[in-house]
Design an enzyme around this catalytic site. Structure first.
Site, mmCIF file in Angstrom:
data_model
loop_
_atom_site.group_PDB
_atom_site.id
_atom_site.type_symbol
_atom_site.label_atom_id
_atom_site.label_comp_id
_atom_site.label_asym_id
_atom_site.label_seq_id
_atom_site.Cartn_x
_atom_site.Cartn_y
_atom_site.Cartn_z
ATOM 1 N N CYS A 143 51.703 5.241 -9.031
ATOM 2 C CA CYS A 143 51.916 3.909 -9.586
ATOM 3 C C CYS A 143 50.664 3.036 -9.448
ATOM 4 C CB CYS A 143 53.106 3.231 -8.929
ATOM 5 S SG CYS A 143 52.851 2.950 -7.187
ATOM 6 N N ASN A 163 45.330 2.856 -5.829
ATOM 7 C CA ASN A 163 44.392 1.744 -5.615
ATOM 8 C C ASN A 163 44.019 1.666 -4.141
ATOM 9 O OD1 ASN A 163 44.882 1.207 -8.259
ATOM 10 N ND2 ASN A 163 45.843 -0.779 -7.946
ATOM 11 N N ASP A 164 45.033 1.523 -3.296
ATOM 12 C CA ASP A 164 44.761 1.441 -1.863
ATOM 13 C C ASP A 164 44.227 2.761 -1.332
ATOM 14 O OD1 ASP A 164 45.223 -1.175 -1.505
ATOM 15 O OD2 ASP A 164 47.135 -0.997 -0.488
ATOM 16 N N ARG A 166 56.907 -4.935 -8.015
ATOM 17 C CA ARG A 166 56.296 -5.546 -6.821
ATOM 18 C C ARG A 166 57.062 -6.793 -6.443
ATOM 19 N NH1 ARG A 166 51.157 -4.099 -10.083
ATOM 20 N NH2 ARG A 166 52.632 -4.925 -11.556
ATOM 21 N N HIS A 222 41.659 -8.775 -8.796
ATOM 22 C CA HIS A 222 42.950 -9.423 -9.033
ATOM 23 C C HIS A 222 43.114 -9.821 -10.496
ATOM 24 C CE1 HIS A 222 45.714 -12.936 -9.091
ATOM 25 N NE2 HIS A 222 46.412 -12.138 -8.290
#
Lengths: 784, 784
Positions: free
Chosen positions: B738, B675-676, B468, B362
């Site tokens: 992205c 990322n995910d 976001r 994070h």
């Protein structure tokens, strides 16, 4: 799915015509009143009870017991009262236009596709919701035209036991719905029904010609359809009409017996017999179930996670389960959700009930593995382990109260309900031997203990496809040592703890090998989020601190350091083996030494398959393989014996499937872990899916629950890819599956199509898998 | 990588021979003593300080300052003392066998591949560790044969600024290692070095012929290699020898200037110029950095997560950061790890330092998004926010203490270090215009606020690839309303809360559209684990309870019900949109109304791309698309304006990639959320990866960190599959990326090869992406 038989086209005018034609006003008014009641119930949605109440009141006023004792005038009055009910309830007259009635009825049938019951039925039986139902309109015959009229249902064989005898019930001067509704008690068709003590007025006695015609017809129909038939018939003034015939529903026990009998009667072949049984149905035969003859009113309904009925006293913690158990009491463990910390309680409880979690939650998986009944995701329950209370529907249930759960339906019932234990009849073995002869997929079981392995073997498992060593680590006697090992900040302390675990693990493995007597045993090296082993409760922390000579604060701090945000994707599986190689080393040493000891003592040659979990990259397996081989070869050379071990991996991450060719270079075998593969392919944690998968079900977003049935388009594609690539890199490589899906028939069919070598499932699903594997050969036409 | 120049083959016998040949005993003993010192240090591992101490003691005894003032007899004595040191430290005589010396030296060079420094260097620069180094053995020339001998290093252009001037340093009567070691201060080659105030003894003045030869040679070499050269030379008794030439290291600023200059000088073409700059290096130019001329001693070194230097007072909480900020103080936020709850503090802190988490934690992601320096995973730090202390190396650092962090190297330094701000020189724009002309990939930015969008636009972003919306939800002014909305047990309460959020969201979107002035803006609908919004602290619970008119217990109980085991795989993304359609409805309404308002007020036509996150199954998008279209069309018809919106989805789960053709039927565009996608493909939570990915790095198990650089064999295969299937189903479909990888050069090259339309990255990485996209055209040879 839903059948609605309507007397259509009755209005004042047609009733007058009917009376005129039959010269029977009583029949005319009775038909009309029945029609109004049924139409109002089915089409207008008015509760049938209201009409029944009116009828009962009139009978009581007239002092009669049977509808047949009411006079025509009584029934005419009843028609008026019924019409008044319709006016009151719906603010409109009962329709007199028969076309309007017809379309109303047709609409009601079509709409029945979307009733809650139909939706639930489809969900349970995995029937897609697009589609719909059909409606047939046909002319009526009447079973209520007097004493020479009747109606009934019949089965060509006993649907409960499968015994070959014509069997059925009828009502004189009645319509079909009277039999179905259960308001009047039907009579047997002929003498000799088991359990009948008093002679009854049988159909054979009352209308012998009709009975004999029916008897001949049923033989003809069964012969024609080559299956046990469920018939509906009506006799109108001495003339027999068959309303419907269809293959009859039956218990699993009956299904097996009928199939085997029909093969010996030459009615069907063995292959057809195999296709006659829904594999999942076999589950019924393996567990005690609630007595189906006893009516129950559930206090709540959850998800049916593991079949069978369980009766016991409510306990809210694993410790309480153990305490009651030690006092000789049966318990049902009731928890918001279960975790590996509850295992000791789960071992002694009769069954489990949780408020959260889906069909693959911890409680569900453990329950199926243990063959214990389980209901999960029962969200209307408020379960508070602190206050030891379960609240639902305004009632409070405390520890010690009796509770019954039905893991086959999800029902939760207050009190003690009677259970019945189905017998594995002789036909069962015959039937399964046909399945075994046909199937090409081997069937193994997931078993962690010698006890599980014994059950699995008794059910026909040909090996152990998954022995989870972490379950062995959770044993209360070992947990402190395991904790010491994981909290240790240096390798030496850790090794000392492992030295104490080694003989315990060795005994575990020896027990498994002994039961399996040379059949392959796949042992998965430790796979569990690190932090799940860690002490969290104050007493656990204190105990660990004492054992390690640390302060409680130090234990707490270290445990906190190891805490994870997403433990499922964290420091577990082979990652633990890579950062803590001495743990896997200890396990491998224990495996090899167990094989050697057993060979020395009994001459038995065991076949361990050593499995590294959660491989994402070929390098991980290459690295671990070197460690495993070094430890194994050292142990083998110390013992001076031959040990035919192999090394392989789970394929349970998308990346492992995609790069299966690279991983295959370092693996002797693969085993699909479809639970985790489904979780990562969908990005859904099965523990957390309850909150939204329910909404998904309502909106029909997933065609099936992917945790029950392998998702062909996603997970299935990864599996196909992996098999093709792995076998291209290493022809003939052994590939199996050991996820929960390994016991699910549709998934087994997929595994067969993909060319896997075996499926492995929980012991209680082994018979299901054996049958499903045979059916897969028949339905795909692909034989090895 | 590591260069070691050794005088080889000196022993008592050869030294006597050397003295005999050169007739210079002083030179002979001096060479011998230097040789012993260097050999002992490099091969035998004896600290050079010990020898230097002996030398210093002797000079002090003799009262001289320069080594050259020591007599031959002094040096002979020093040789004896050095040999004694070797005997004492290693228990053996200094080797007299020159073959033994040679092999010792070769071994030391080869072993240098595995020093901690080399390993770390390779890790940072992503150089594979298989391979190794080479060792060249060659004859020596001597720069220490007296006043007509010298040694030095030179650059053909200024490596700091890129200015075209010959530039270097030398030492008279010295060997190369004296220049490198920094023990004696070298002199400039010629006059005119900037900042030199006193005339120095330049090489041009001392040995003019050698200097002019060197000057001619450097021109020839640069011309030959067509790149700025870093030279090493030795002059032996008036004769110039070049020891080495290679392309010189340079700052980003110098690199750009040199490349642009060389194009205008006709040395290289524009395309070659573009390949000369490592894209990641551009990052240097965008952030203030630590002054490289100031030596620093870090108290700890973590992972360099976001480049640049930050200086501020230590604070241990976001609230403290805000408090100090309001008093006009700069801060560095120091946390075990950060979470979305810290955002308000992160906005005002200069930089962030965490003890846990990796390069995509994070803190790291937020820091790069904000362009703030950040060091993460600094595990040697003990950070205790409770006691407000940071402990490391026996020292305690408290709130308010000054701290400097270097996000480019991971260094953490106590106190205030000076920072320098590089200037974006004119050549930068020229250079970037060449890149823009060449590349086919568009470059967008991930930006959530108008401020971010402005930065991105200034850096050349051609749109927003990811806005976001959950970041907007975390605003302290809105959080209570968001909480009310999520805790609500009925739809009406939720809708009331959403009505209050609508104007806020509308203002958010309007701000973004205004800045982007018609460029595409991809707005991702809410994607955040439900529970991250929930109140956890007592005061938050009390506040929420007050706002909702609930008891604190009820809030706590409801929040506890929503708790998740694996939030990353839980109730988030489109799952939240499906269970709470009114949330997405509010967001879509806000988007469309923002477009309409802006068009009415300014005539600007905006291009919103509405994006549903975390789609796993085509049905999810089909379902949401219907909701989005309904709300959008209603808003459009209310406004009576034209709004050219599109609807698409993130591809961030393996299943979405595998079934991209099915999903494409309901999507106007795709954007890879790598990322995910990496997390689920590997089954690794980036938040929890720190504990084992470090061990993986040491064991070289993953060729790259997959969260930094797209994993070609796994994630890349899924991406290729998805692009092919999506475009087969819908030719020409817009597809971008992205994830964090959108700003990483290797990943950008992959995206180019896959035929994506754009990459989107954090604003500060936009220039990097522009250059990397251009390089991808050159290295793949694939032009659109």
């Amino acid at each position: 799915m839903m059948e609605t038989i309507l007397n259509l086209g009755l209005n004042d005018e047609t009733v007058v015509g009917l009376i005129h034609r039959t010269d029977n006003p009583r029949f005319g008014y009775d038909s009309y009143r029945r029609f109004i009641q049924m139409y109002s119930h089915v089409v207008l949605g008015i509760d049938a009870e209201v009409f029944e109440g009116q009828l009962a009141a009139l009978k009581s006023e007239r002092g009669v017991k049977d509808d047949l004792d009411l006079a025509a005038a009584d029934l005419e009055r009843l028609v008026e009262e019924y019409r008044e009910i319709v006016r009151r309830e719906r603010g409109a007259h009962f329709p007199q236009d028969v076309e309007e009635q017809l379309w109303g009825a047709v609409g009601a049938v079509l709409q029945s596709w979307n009733t809650a019951r139909a939706v639930e039925y489809r969900r349970i039986h995995q029937i897609a919701s697009r589609g719909g139902t059909a409606c047939t309109v046909q002319a009526m015959v009447f079973g209520n035209l007097g004493r020479r009229s009747a109606t009934g249902v019949a089965f060509t064989r006993d649907p409960a036991t499968g015994t070959k005898r014509f069997f059925g019930e009828y009502l004189m001067n009645a319509q079909g719905e009277d039999v179905v509704a259960g308001i009047r008690t039907p009579l047997p068709l002929a003498d000799g029904a088991p359990g009948s003590t008093q002679p009854k007025e049988t159909l054979a006695a009352a209308l012998p010609e009709c009975y004999h015609e029916l008897e001949k017809l049923q033989q003809k129909l069964e012969h024609h359809y080559r299956d046990m038939q469920d018939l509906e018939f009506t006799i109108q003034e001495g003339e027999l009409w068959l309303l419907q015939t269809r293959s009859g529903k039956r218990t699993a026990q009956a299904a097996v017996r009928i199939a085997v009998d029909m093969v010996s009667e030459g009615l069907i072949g063995k292959e057809e017999a195999l296709l006659r049984i829904e594999p999942a149905q076999l589950d019924q035969m393996l567990h005690p179930t609630l007595d189906p003859t006893v009516r129950t009113a559930p206090i709540a309904v959850g998800l049916p996670a593991s079949p069978g009925g369980a009766v016991g006293r409510i306990v809210f913690s694993a410790d309480a389960a153990v305490a009651w158990y030690q006092n000789g009491e049966r318990t049902v463990l009731v928890r918001p959700e279960t975790s590996p910390d509850d295992i000791h309680g789960m071992h002694v409880a009769e069954g489990f009930l949780t408020a959260r979690g889906g069909l693959t939650s911890h409680a569900a998986v453990v329950a199926r593995g243990m063959g214990k009944p389980c209901v999960v995701g029962c969200e209307t329950l408020h379960i508070d382990p602190e206050t030891k209370e379960m609240r639902v529907g305004g009632q409070i249930y405390a520890e010690g109260n009796w509770l019954t759960i039905d893991g086959s339906t999800g029902a939760v019932i207050a009190g003690q309900m009677p259970l019945v234990t189905p017998q594995l009849v002789g036909e069962f073995e015959t039937f399964m031997s046909w399945a075994d002869a046909l199937r090409s997929l081997k069937v193994r079981a997931n078993a962690d203990t010698p006890k599980d392995a014994e059950v699995a073997k008794a059910f026909g498992a040909e090996g152990i496809g998954l022995a989870r060593t972490e379950h062995m680590f959770f044993d209360p006697g070992r947990l402190p040592v395991v904790r010491e090992c994981l909290l240790a900040e240096d390798r030496e302390t850790r090794k000392r703890a492992l030295t104490r675990l080694l003989p315990m693990q060795k005994a575990d493995f020896k027990g498994l090998f002994k039961v399996m007597a040379g059949a392959p045993v796949t042992i998965r090296l430790l796979d569990m989020p690190l932090h799940e082993f860690l002490p969290t409760r104050v007493d656990e922390i204190a105990e660990t601190a004492r054992a390690m000579g640390w302060t409680a604060d130090r234990v707490r701090e270290r445990a906190e350091m190891l805490r994870e945000v997403n433990p499922m994707l964290g420091h577990r599986g082979c990652r633990l083996g890579i950062t803590h190689p001495e743990i896997y080393g200890m396990q491998v040493q224990a495996i090899i030494e167990a094989v050697c000891d057993l060979a020395r003592e009994t001459g038995m040659e065991s076949r361990p398959e050593i499995e590294a979990p959660l491989i994402a990259h070929a390098n991980e397996l290459r690295h671990l393989r070197a460690i495993i081989e070094r430890v194994a070869e050292e142990a083998i050379s110390r013992a001076g014996q031959r040990v035919p071990y192999t090394i392989g991996t789970m394929i349970e991450l998308p990346r492992a499937a995609i790069t299966a060719d690279q991983i295959a270079r370092h693996a002797d075998f693969f085993s699909f872990g479809t639970n985790d593969l489904t979780q990562t392919t969908f990005g859904i944690s099965r523990d957390d899916a309850g909150t939204f998968l329910k909404a998904y079900g309502e909106k029909h977003l997933f065609p099936h629950d992917p945790f029950q049935c392998i998702d062909t388009d996603g997970v299935g594609v990864l599996m196909r890819w992996a098999v093709e690539r792995a076998r291209a890199a290493k022809p003939g490589m052994e590939i199996g599956i050991c996820g929960e899906h390994g016991g699910e028939p549709n998934s087994i069919a997929l595994c067969h199509r993909l060319g896997l070598d075996y499926v492995s499932c929980s012991p209680y699903r082994v018979p299901i898998a054996r049958l499903a594997a045979a059916q897969a050969v028949l339905t795909t036409g692909e034989r090895k």
